[in-house]
Design a protein around this motif. Structure first.
Motif, short mmCIF file in Angstrom:
data_model
loop_
_atom_site.label_atom_id
_atom_site.label_comp_id
_atom_site.label_asym_id
_atom_site.label_seq_id
_atom_site.Cartn_x
_atom_site.Cartn_y
_atom_site.Cartn_z
N ALA A 3 1.04 -1.14 -0.33
CA ALA A 3 -0.29 -0.34 0.70
C ALA A 3 1.04 1.53 0.26
O ALA A 3 0.70 2.45 -0.38
N ILE A 4 1.99 1.75 0.51
CA ILE A 4 2.83 2.22 0.27
C ILE A 4 3.33 2.76 -0.75
O ILE A 4 3.38 3.97 -1.22
N GLY A 5 3.68 2.16 -2.15
CA GLY A 5 3.63 1.95 -3.24
C GLY A 5 3.19 2.70 -3.12
O GLY A 5 2.67 3.57 -4.83
N ALA A 6 1.46 2.58 -3.44
CA ALA A 6 0.50 3.54 -4.42
C ALA A 6 0.26 4.38 -3.36
O ALA A 6 -0.67 5.88 -4.43
N LEU A 7 0.68 4.98 -2.16
CA LEU A 7 0.89 6.58 -2.20
C LEU A 7 1.94 7.47 -2.73
O LEU A 7 1.24 8.80 -3.01
N ASP A 8 2.96 6.61 -3.71
CA ASP A 8 3.38 7.61 -4.38
C ASP A 8 3.03 8.11 -5.44
O ASP A 8 3.20 8.11 -6.53
N VAL A 9 2.39 9.42 -5.54
CA VAL A 9 1.58 10.03 -6.66
C VAL A 9 2.05 10.91 -7.43
O VAL A 9 2.68 12.07 -6.37
N ALA A 10 1.97 11.28 -8.15
CA ALA A 10 3.44 12.37 -8.30
C ALA A 10 2.35 13.41 -8.76
O ALA A 10 0.77 13.89 -8.45
N ARG A 11 2.90 14.66 -7.67
CA ARG A 11 2.51 15.71 -7.58
C ARG A 11 2.62 16.91 -8.26
O ARG A 11 4.01 16.90 -8.49
N PRO A 12 1.90 18.19 -9.16
CA PRO A 12 2.44 18.97 -9.93
C PRO A 12 3.55 19.88 -8.79
O PRO A 12 3.37 19.86 -7.53
N ARG A 13 4.17 20.11 -9.92
CA ARG A 13 5.06 20.93 -9.47
C ARG A 13 5.37 22.49 -8.28
O ARG A 13 4.83 23.28 -9.79
#
Length: 70
Positions: A3-13
């Motif tokens: 589940a930790i890998g699923a939290l790594d969502v790319a946020r806009p810079r």
């Protein structure tokens, strides 16, 4: 732990903010002398002497101008 890998969502810079400063050409001669202990002519001579050593070509972004480095 998968589940930790699923939290790594790319946020806009986030946009970078730079504070506005007076340009060298905007300063009065007396102000330059009190800040840098050199007159305008001497600073420009230093820039000319050091230009080849300080100017760095870059393909990624804009490099810092030689006058700003001096």
């Amino acid at each position: 732990m998968a589940a930790i890998g699923a939290l790594d969502v790319a946020r806009p810079r986030e946009r970078r903010l730079f504070r506005q400063t007076k340009g060298f050409s905007d300063l009065r001669d007396a102000e330059i002398l009190s800040r840098y202990r050199l007159d305008r002519q001497s600073i420009y001579r230093l820039v000319d002497l050091l230009r080849d050593d300080l100017q760095k070509p870059t393909r990624r972004s804009k490099s810092i101008p030689v006058l700003t480095q001096v």
